[in-house]
Motif scaffolding. Structure first.
Motif, PDB file in Angstrom:
ATOM      1  N   SER A  65      -5.978   3.720   3.148  1.00 13.92           N
ATOM      2  CA  SER A  65      -6.561   4.399   4.311  1.00 13.92           C
ATOM      3  C   SER A  65      -8.017   4.008   4.524  1.00 13.92           C
ATOM      4  O   SER A  65      -8.438   3.717   5.659  1.00 13.92           O
ATOM      5  CB  SER A  65      -6.441   5.913   4.135  1.00 13.92           C
ATOM      6  OG  SER A  65      -5.083   6.309   4.142  1.00 13.92           O
ATOM      7  N   ASP A  66      -8.828   4.012   3.464  1.00 16.13           N
ATOM      8  CA  ASP A  66     -10.247   3.687   3.605  1.00 16.13           C
ATOM      9  C   ASP A  66     -10.449   2.242   4.038  1.00 16.13           C
ATOM     10  O   ASP A  66     -11.317   1.946   4.884  1.00 16.13           O
ATOM     11  CB  ASP A  66     -10.978   3.937   2.285  1.00 16.13           C
ATOM     12  CG  ASP A  66     -11.035   5.409   1.913  1.00 16.13           C
ATOM     13  OD1 ASP A  66     -10.813   6.260   2.800  1.00 16.13           O
ATOM     14  OD2 ASP A  66     -11.284   5.710   0.727  1.00 16.13           O
ATOM     15  N   GLU A  67      -9.667   1.342   3.473  1.00 18.52           N
ATOM     16  CA  GLU A  67      -9.810  -0.080   3.794  1.00 18.52           C
ATOM     17  C   GLU A  67      -9.392  -0.370   5.240  1.00 18.52           C
ATOM     18  O   GLU A  67     -10.028  -1.180   5.935  1.00 18.52           O
ATOM     19  CB  GLU A  67      -8.990  -0.916   2.815  1.00 18.52           C
ATOM     20  CG  GLU A  67      -9.495  -0.864   1.380  1.00 18.52           C
ATOM     21  CD  GLU A  67      -9.114   0.414   0.626  1.00 18.52           C
ATOM     22  OE1 GLU A  67      -9.629   0.621  -0.488  1.00 18.52           O
ATOM     23  OE2 GLU A  67      -8.302   1.209   1.163  1.00 18.52           O
ATOM     24  N   VAL A  68      -8.320   0.293   5.694  1.00 13.41           N
ATOM     25  CA  VAL A  68      -7.892   0.111   7.083  1.00 13.41           C
ATOM     26  C   VAL A  68      -8.922   0.699   8.037  1.00 13.41           C
ATOM     27  O   VAL A  68      -9.227   0.118   9.094  1.00 13.41           O
ATOM     28  CB  VAL A  68      -6.500   0.745   7.306  1.00 13.41           C
ATOM     29  CG1 VAL A  68      -6.141   0.749   8.790  1.00 13.41           C
ATOM     30  CG2 VAL A  68      -5.440  -0.013   6.518  1.00 13.41           C
ATOM     31  N   PRO A  98      -2.565   5.377   6.493  1.00 13.13           N
ATOM     32  CA  PRO A  98      -3.670   4.654   7.127  1.00 13.13           C
ATOM     33  C   PRO A  98      -3.517   4.630   8.651  1.00 13.13           C
ATOM     34  O   PRO A  98      -2.397   4.663   9.190  1.00 13.13           O
ATOM     35  CB  PRO A  98      -3.545   3.241   6.543  1.00 13.13           C
ATOM     36  CG  PRO A  98      -2.752   3.405   5.287  1.00 13.13           C
ATOM     37  CD  PRO A  98      -1.815   4.531   5.542  1.00 13.13           C
ATOM     38  N   ASP A  99      -4.631   4.546   9.352  1.00 15.81           N
ATOM     39  CA  ASP A  99      -4.624   4.475  10.813  1.00 15.81           C
ATOM     40  C   ASP A  99      -4.462   3.018  11.229  1.00 15.81           C
ATOM     41  O   ASP A  99      -5.366   2.387  11.786  1.00 15.81           O
ATOM     42  CB  ASP A  99      -5.928   5.057  11.357  1.00 15.81           C
ATOM     43  CG  ASP A  99      -5.956   5.092  12.882  1.00 15.81           C
ATOM     44  OD1 ASP A  99      -4.866   5.064  13.492  1.00 15.81           O
ATOM     45  OD2 ASP A  99      -7.065   5.137  13.457  1.00 15.81           O
ATOM     46  N   ALA A 100      -3.289   2.484  10.938  1.00 13.95           N
ATOM     47  CA  ALA A 100      -3.015   1.072  11.195  1.00 13.95           C
ATOM     48  C   ALA A 100      -2.374   0.885  12.564  1.00 13.95           C
ATOM     49  O   ALA A 100      -1.834   1.828  13.161  1.00 13.95           O
ATOM     50  CB  ALA A 100      -2.093   0.525  10.114  1.00 13.95           C
TER      51      ALA A 100
END
Length: 533
Positions: free
Chosen positions: A116-119, A142-144
């Protein structure tokens, strides 16, 4: 019948997968969004980063996406993390490096559902992320731009056990169908390698991918695989899943364990025979290093288990940590312990105040669920029910041991944890004819949920027993029944042999060894016990 194939129709579907395979990728939740974003990237000639994992599943999946997109005019930048320096999964630094190379879309393979943080970091930089993963999500997603994961609800896909490479293939299959073009059958070579390597169930669509991939792998034109075949002594006329699992895949995995997984990626994708030969030689050396390191680490781990259990019974879960265990072999050590003691096991590498653990479980215990109950202790963790990993501050090990042991005690308290073997039939050696073995071969490819048939023979006469292997860790037998003799091998069981044993009961599978055009039945021994004369 023992395996639930109890009608002619079930047998027909098992032996001859229906023509509806491979299934329509649009039935996977999130696939429509992924294809729309990918179609836009193709139309705009965007540069696409493909972020894989460092095992064979992740490497082959990344290669599938790259080889699928490049003929459509997409410039692809592959990125595989270094196991020791970066660890598993998408990282902020990896996103930054891909952005610096002009990437505007990142596709993850075999990872990403917990990133999640990386996306979010990628989104702040204006970069979209398509996630393809088959691992279990943690709290929140994640907000992908799109997430393709059969573990998530919302789709109507009929098969939930695709590996990372299998999902990568579905994405490529989808974009080609979106364009109304046929996908390249050579991609099935990579999908088969990833499916076998990840040890997912060998039924349904996985069975289809491996069957079709094996046919292509036997005729492959990839210079890297041809070079690896030569070094591993692979006869493509008799290529099967077992040959790949024991002779090819460990060499491909050695790069990610002992060096950098990009070596395996370039070996699979290169068109240069010269480069292929050099890379194959490098993997051969790394694989030998991996074998030596694994044997030493397993010996240390077993000694640690024995020392902890000297005053009583084995605990319900085994946790070992030592300087001799590295990240690259921790999973192999844990797997060997789980197989030997039939308990979930975690092996941990000790690194500058942290422990990097890799766990393997048994069917009776959900390791991922147990680790989820300890997630407040971890720097990071992930995986699934039978295999998972984490990073932990060293000073938190006692608390982790306490919690995991309590969870294992609760889950396994009333279960008999003595190792067991499922035996298909008791036979006499005389019944093991070439015709029988060829008949059994139609059940291939073998793997989880479709294991190789296992037999029991009692009171086999032992004519000869010899140690083999670079450390003498294996056994080779010559057995007799009546006037006939049979060769047998027992891997990693030399420490159990008592010299001079005249007879033994043995549990084994049957294989055909082929050497210089000759065929010979060989028994691959899974367990044995001495019998008094």
């Amino acid at each position: 019948l023992n395996r639930g194939i109890d009608t002619a129709e079930k047998l027909r579907l098992f032996l001859e997968p229906p023509q509806r395979l491979p299934y329509d990728p649009l039935r996977i939740a999130g696939m429509d969004r992924a294809l729309q974003r990918l179609y836009r990237a193709i139309s705009r000639e965007e540069r696409v980063g493909v972020f894989g994992d460092f095992d064979v599943d992740g490497v082959t999946g990344a290669a599938i996406v790259a080889e699928g997109l490049e003929p459509l005019g997409v410039s692809v930048v592959p990125y595989l993390p270094h196991r020791t320096e970066e660890g598993h999964g998408l990282s902020v630094s990896a996103v930054d490096q891909l952005v610096a190379q002009g990437v505007t879309l990142i596709i993850t393979v075999d990872c990403g559902v917990t990133a999640s943080d990386e996306v979010a970091h990628a989104n702040r930089l204006g970069i979209d992320v398509i996630i393809t993963d088959h691992h279990l999500p943690q709290s929140g997603l994640p907000d992908a731009a799109a997430i393709i994961d059969p573990m998530l609800p919302g789709g109507s896909y009929p098969f939930q056990d695709l590996c990372g490479a299998g999902l990568a293939f579905k994405l490529v299959q989808g974009i080609y169908e979106y364009h109304g073009q046929p996908w390249a059958t050579r991609l099935l070579e990579l999908a088969a390698l990833g499916t076998i390597a990840d040890q997912v169930s060998m039924v349904d669509e996985n069975r289809y991918l491996v069957q079709q991939g094996l046919a292509s792998l036997a005729q492959t034109q990839r210079p890297g695989l041809l070079a690896l075949y030569r070094l591993a002594g692979v006869d493509t006329a008799w290529l099967d899943a077992e040959t790949l699992a024991f002779q090819v895949i460990p060499r491909l995995n050695s790069a990610g364990r002992m060096g950098h997984a990009l070596d395996s990626y370039w070996l699979l994708t290169t068109t240069s025979p010269e480069e292929a030969g050099a890379l194959a030689q490098r993997l051969e050396g790394l694989n030998q290093d991996r074998r030596d390191l694994t044997e030493r680490a397993v010996a240390e781990a077993r000694e640690e288990v024995r020392s902890h259990s000297a005053s009583g019974a084995l605990p319900a879960i085994l946790l070992v940590a030592s300087r001799g265990i590295t990240r690259g072999v921790a999973g192999l050590v844990a797997g060997r312990l789980a197989d030997t003691f039939h308990r979930p096991a975690v092996a941990m590498a000790m690194e500058d105040g942290y422990l990097v653990g890799s766990g393997r479980s048994i069917p009776e215990f959900d390791l991922f669920e147990a680790l989820t109950g300890c997630q407040d202790l971890f720097v990071r963790f992930g995986g699934h029910s039978q295999a998972a990993g984490f990073t932990l501050a060293t000073d938190k090990l006692p608390l982790l041991r306490e919690r995991l042991t309590a969870a294992a005690d609760t889950a396994l308290d009333t279960r008999d944890l003595s190792p067991t073997l499922d035996i298909d039939a008791e036979v006499k050696l005389a019944e093991l004819t070439s015709d029988l073995v060829r008949w059994l071969s139609i059940l291939q490819p073998f793997g989880p949920s479709n294991r190789q048939p296992v037999f029991l023979t009692r009171r086999a006469h032992v004519l000869e027993a010899r140690y083999m292997g670079h450390a003498g860790q294996h056994l080779r037998f010559k057995l007799r029944e009546g006037n006939d003799e049979w060769p047998a091998v027992a891997f990693n069981q030399a420490d159990r042999w008592v010299s001079g044993t005249p007879y033994m009961d043995l549990v084994y599978s049957v294989t055909i060894d082929r050497w210089r055009g000759m065929e010979r039945l060989t028994l691959r021994v899974q367990d044995f016990r001495p019998v008094a004369g």
